[in-house]
Enzyme design. Structure first.
Site, PDB file in Angstrom:
ATOM      1  N   LYS A  97      33.136  37.211  30.877  1.00  0.00           N
ATOM      2  CA  LYS A  97      33.359  38.588  31.321  1.00  0.00           C
ATOM      3  C   LYS A  97      34.290  39.228  30.301  1.00  0.00           C
ATOM      4  CE  LYS A  97      35.464  41.559  34.728  1.00  0.00           C
ATOM      5  NZ  LYS A  97      36.267  41.674  35.948  1.00  0.00           N
ATOM      6  N   GLY A 158      41.434  47.498  41.352  1.00  0.00           N
ATOM      7  CA  GLY A 158      42.441  47.236  42.379  1.00  0.00           C
ATOM      8  C   GLY A 158      42.730  48.410  43.298  1.00  0.00           C
ATOM      9  N   ALA A 184      35.108  46.398  40.157  1.00  0.00           N
ATOM     10  CA  ALA A 184      36.327  47.193  40.304  1.00  0.00           C
ATOM     11  C   ALA A 184      36.175  48.348  41.280  1.00  0.00           C
ATOM     12  CB  ALA A 184      36.810  47.738  38.969  1.00  0.00           C
ATOM     13  N   GLY A 185      37.130  48.441  42.144  1.00  0.00           N
ATOM     14  CA  GLY A 185      37.200  49.568  43.062  1.00  0.00           C
ATOM     15  C   GLY A 185      36.585  49.319  44.425  1.00  0.00           C
ATOM     16  N   ASN A 206      37.276  41.225  44.282  1.00  0.00           N
ATOM     17  CA  ASN A 206      38.429  40.342  44.191  1.00  0.00           C
ATOM     18  C   ASN A 206      39.533  40.809  45.143  1.00  0.00           C
ATOM     19  OD1 ASN A 206      40.583  38.685  43.521  1.00  0.00           O
ATOM     20  ND2 ASN A 206      40.356  38.916  41.333  1.00  0.00           N
ATOM     21  N   THR A 207      40.216  41.881  44.751  1.00  0.00           N
ATOM     22  CA  THR A 207      41.381  42.323  45.517  1.00  0.00           C
ATOM     23  C   THR A 207      41.077  42.478  47.011  1.00  0.00           C
ATOM     24  OG1 THR A 207      42.074  43.522  43.554  1.00  0.00           O
ATOM     25  CG2 THR A 207      43.198  44.063  45.600  1.00  0.00           C
TER      26      THR A 207
END
Lengths: 258, 65, 386
Positions: A97, A158, A184-185, A206-207
Site C-alpha cells: 500500500k 481518520g 480513509a474516512g 481501520n479507525t
C-alpha cells in the site's frame, strides 16, 4: 457475491482492515478474525533496541490473510521506494500500500510523488495499491502506470466523515480498469455499504473499527455492511424516484407520426 | 568498533552484519536491515563486513492502517 | 482489443435480454443518473416505447446540461469513390460499373473553396472508399495538408488504418476519425462484406483500439441500421464498445451515429429491416440517457423534419448541404452518390431552421492551432504508444 481479484489473487471478503489504533494486539486479532477480512495492512517501525519485542505480526499471520505493508511515514517517491524494498525484505511480499503524505497534519497523499513512485515500484515488481486523492484523472494515470488497484480517499484519514468525495468516487469507479478500494474516512458501516452500493470493489477500514466501544462487534458490523452493499450493487438497485419528468402540455414527440 | 543502530551507539563484538543481529538478539525474520540508507538482503548479512561509524537501520512490523 | 471482449458477449443472449425487459426495468433505468449497458437495453427495448415522451424530456435535459443549446455543424467531402470492397449495400461496390474518380489536388482545393461559399464550415469530414494503392495514406495526408488553410477541424471517414498511420495523419492535422462498424454480428458481417479488406471483421472492429492507441482525439462509431433485423442487439453491442473504449482510451471524445438505410437505396440492396422514426427517436434518447457526454450525430440521410425536431432532443452534431459523390460541390456535381440524402436543404436553410427551434449552430468549436504539436514543440505526443 463475485470474488474480487487483485494482481491475480482472489478475495472473497471485500473488507480490508488496518491494524492501527487498537488498544491491544489481542483485541486487534479478534477483530480481524470477526471481520472475515483477507487483506490486512501493516506499517513498519524502527526496532527499539532496549524494549521487549512484541509479536504484532504473529497476531495477524494466517494463510487466508494477505499482508499489505504500507509506506506510512515516507514523504516522497524516493523514500517510498526505499521503504518498499525494506518492506519486501521484512515481510517477504510484493504487496504494497503506497502512501506518501508529506503533510503530518491531515496526512493527505501527495499526488505527484505517488504517481512517480508507482511507476518505479511497478518496474521493481511490486503489486502497488496507491492511497490517493479521489481524483479521476490521477486514478487513470496510476492505472496506466501499472497500479494493481487504486485506493481513493472518502474523506480525510481518520475523520470518520464518510464519502465526502462521493461524486468523484463515482466517476473513478465508472472509469477504472482496476479495482477501486475506498480508503480513509469511512466512519460507520453505512458509509461502507454506500461505497459498495456505488460499485466500489472493496473498502479499507481501520479507525472506525479500532476505536469503537466494542471493536470486535464493530468488525462484524462492517463485514455485514460491506457484504450487504456489494450484494445490493450486484442485484441492481431499484428506482430512487420514479424518474418521471412531469408531462408538459405540448408533447415533445408529437412530430413522430409512425 | 562502533556503529549506530536506529540512532543508538552500539559497540560491535563481531565483524559481520549477522554477528550484530545475533549480538542484539534481534529476530532473523520479520525484519529488514539497511546500511547507510541501502537495504541489505538477509542473504548478504553474513558476508557484510561492518565498518566504524556505519548508520544501520533495522525495521519490523508495526500496527498501521 | 475489443474483438476479445466481443467474444464474451453472446448475440443471442443479448437479444433475449433486451426482449425480456419489463416496465419495471425501464422505470428503473429512467431513474438512474448513470445507466449501465443493461439499463440501456431496457431503454431501447419495446418495453420502453410507452415512455418515449419521458425519455425525450430526460434526453433534452441531459443534452442541454452538457452541450447547452448548440449544434455542431460539419460537412463531408468525398475525395474519391474508388473502392476495392464489395459491400452489398453500397453504391461504391467494386462491381458497380460506374466511373471512378480520385480528385486531384487542384480539384480538392476547388471543392474546399466551394464548401466555404456555402456556409462558414470549419469542421470538415474527408471521406474515401477503400483503395490504399491509389488513394492511401499519402493521398489523405495531402488532402489534410491542403485543407488546413480552409478548415480548423479535420476528420476522416476512410478504411481502417494501422495505429502508425493514424498517428501519421494526426501529424497532418487530423483531429478525428469516423468509422462505422456497420454490424457487430461476426458471422453475418461477411454476408454484407464478402470480399476486400472490409471483409476482415477483426481488423475493422479493432480499428477503434488502434485509433485510441494512436491518441486520436475524437472517434465516431456507428451501426448501419438495415443490415441486422435485431438492430437493438447491434446497437447494444455498440454501447458495450463505447464503454470499453471510454475505459481504455479515456482522453478521447466519442460520437455515435445510427444511419438508417432506406428501401431501394441505389436500386439494389433492400434493407433487412426498417427502423421507424419513432424507433430512431427512442434509440437517440436512450443513448443520451445512457451517456450524457457522447456526441450524437445526424446526417442528411435523415429528413429535414426529423432533424429539426431532434435538434433539441439529444442530437448534437449535424451535417448540412452534403454531397455524397466526389467533386459534388464543384467539379463533378452529376456523378453517382454513395447514398441518397433526404435533407437537401442548403446549409443556410438548415441554419435558419436550427435558429427557429432555439439552437445556435456552431461552425467552429476547436482549433488545431491550439495543439502543442502545431507549435512543433513536441510532435512526439502523437506517436502511438503500442
Amino acid at each position: 457475491m463475485q470474488t474480487l481479484e487483485i494482481a491475480g489473487r482472489e478475495f472473497t471478503s471485500r473488507l480490508f482492515m488496518g491494524t492501527g489504533k487498537f488498544s491491544s494486539n489481542e483485541i486487534m486479532k479478534r477483530a480481524i478474525e470477526a471481520s472475515g477480512t483477507q487483506m490486512v495492512t501493516v506499517a513498519m517501525k524502527r526496532i527499539e533496541l532496549d524494549d521487549e519485542q512484541d509479536d504484532m505480526l504473529g497476531h495477524i499471520m494466517s494463510p487466508d490473510i494477505c499482508l499489505l505493508p504500507n509506506t506510512s511515514g515516507v514523504r516522497d517517491a524516493e523514500e517510498a521506494v526505499f521503504a518498499a524494498q525494506m518492506s519486501r525484505e521484512a515481510f517477504g511480499t510484493n504487496w504494497l500500500k503506497l502512501e506518501i503524505h508529506p503533510d503530518p497534519r491531515y496526512l493527505l497523499p501527495d499526488s505527484t510523488e505517488t504517481l512517480k513512485a508507482t511507476e518505479q515500484l511497478v518496474k521493481l515488481g511490486f503489486n502497488v495499491l496507491p492511497y490517493c486523492q479521489a481524483d479521476p484523472t490521477l486514478c487513470k494515470r496510476l492505472e496506466e502506470a501499472g497500479a494493481a488497484a487504486v485506493m481513493p480517499l472518502g474523506a480525510p484519514i481518520g475523520s470518520n466523515k464518510g464519502l465526502r468525495t462521493r461524486d468523484f468516487l463515482q466517476i473513478i469507479i465508472e472509469q477504472s480498469g482496476v479495482p477501486v478500494v475506498v480508503d480513509a474516512g469511512i466512519g460507520a458501516p453505512s458509509h461502507a455499504a454506500e461505497a459498495m452500493e456505488m460499485g466500489a470493489s472493496a473498502c479499507l477500514v481501520n479507525t472506525a473499527i479500532a476505536v469503537a466501544g466494542d471493536p470486535v462487534a464493530m468488525a462484524v458490523a462492517f463485514k455485514q455492511a460491506v457484504e450487504a452493499g456489494r450484494m445490493a450493487y450486484e442485484a441492481g438497485l431499484g428506482a430512487v424516484s420514479d424518474g418521471m419528468v412531469a408531462e408538459a402540455s405540448s408533447p415533445l414527440t408529437a412530430f413522430l407520426l409512425d | 568498533m562502533n556503529v549506530k543502530v536506529n540512532g543508538k551507539e552500539v559497540s560491535v563484538q563481531g565483524t559481520t552484519l549477522t554477528d550484530l543481529i545475533v549480538q542484539l538478539a534481534l529476530p532473523q525474520n520479520g525484519v529488514a536491515v539497511a546500511v547507510d540508507n541501502k537495504m541489505i538482503p538477509r542473504t548478504q548479512w553474513s558476508d557484510y563486513i561492518l565498518r566504524e561509524g556505519l548508520q544501520i537501520v533495522v525495521i519490523k512490523a508495526a500496527c498501521g492502517g | 482489443m475489443f474483438s476479445d471482449e466481443l467474444l464474451k458477449i453472446s448475440w443471442e443472449e443479448t437479444t433475449e435480454r433486451i426482449n425480456a425487459k419489463t416496465d419495471a426495468d425501464v422505470r428503473r433505468a429512467l431513474s438512474k443518473e448513470r445507466c449501465s449497458v443493461d439499463d440501456f437495453m431496457a431503454l431501447i427495448s419495446p418495453a420502453a416505447a410507452p415512455y418515449l415522451e419521458n425519455m425525450a424530456r430526460l434526453s433534452r435535459k441531459y443534452t442541454e446540461e452538457r452541450f447547452g443549446k448548440t449544434m455542431s455543424m460539419f460537412i463531408p467531402l468525398y475525395i474519391t469513390n474508388s473502392c476495392t470492397n464489395s459491400c452489398v449495400y453500397c453504391g461504391f461496390h467494386i462491381s458497380n460499373p460506374m466511373p471512378r474518380t480520385i480528385l486531384t489536388e487542384e480539384e480538392i482545393v476547388k471543392e474546399y473553396e466551394a464548401i466555404k461559399k456555402l456556409a462558414p464550415f470549419e469542421n470538415l469530414l474527408i471521406v474515401t472508399g477503400e483503395n490504399p494503392a491509389k488513394a492511401g495514406v499519402p493521398y489523405l495526408a495531402k488532402a489534410l495538408d491542403l485543407a488546413k488553410p480552409y478548415f480548423s477541424n479535420l476528420k476522416i471517414e476512410v478504411m481502417p488504418l494501422s495505429a502508425e498511420e493514424y498517428a501519421e495523419l494526426t501529424r497532418h492535422g487530423m483531429n478525428g476519425v469516423i468509422c462505422f462498424q456497420e454490424t457487430y454480428h461476426r458471422e453475418n458481417y461477411n454476408i454484407y462484406h464478402p470480399r476486400g479488406m472490409k471483409s476482415k471483421f477483426e481488423w475493422r472492429v479493432n480499428g477503434f483500439d488502434r485509433m485510441g492507441q494512436a491518441g486520436v482525439h475524437s472517434i465516431g462509431m456507428g451501426v448501419l441500421i438495415g443490415l441486422e433485423k435485431e438492430w437493438r442487439t447491434d446497437i447494444t453491442m455498440m454501447a458495450y464498445h463505447l464503454r470499453y473504449l471510454q475505459k481504455h482510451y479515456w482522453k478521447t471524445k466519442y460520437s455515435v451515429n445510427f444511419p438508417r438505410m432506406r428501401p431501394s437505396e441505389n436500386g439494389g440492396f433492400q434493407p433487412n429491416c426498417i427502423m421507424t422514426d419513432r424507433e430512431l427517436a427512442q434509440v437517440t434518447f436512450a443513448m443520451r440517457i445512457f451517456d450524457h457526454d457522447v456526441d450524437i450525430s445526424y446526417s442528411t440521410r435523415e429528413p429535414a423534419a426529423i432533424r429539426d425536431n431532434m435538434a433539441t432532443l439529444g442530437v448534437t452534431t449535424m451535417s448540412a448541404e452534403s454531397k455524397t459523390e466526389p467533386g459534388g460541390y464543384c467539379c463533378y456535381p452529376q456523378s453517382l452518390e454513395q447514398f441518397a440524402v433526404s435533407d437537401d436543404r442548403t446549409a443556410v436553410e438548415v441554419e435558419a431552421a436550427l435558429r427557429r427551434v432555439g439552437r445556435e449552430p456552431v461552425w467552429k468549436d476547436w482549433d488545431a492551432s491550439l495543439e502543442a504539436s502545431s507549435f512543433s514543440l513536441n510532435g512526439k505526443n502523437f506517436s502511438p504508444n503500442i
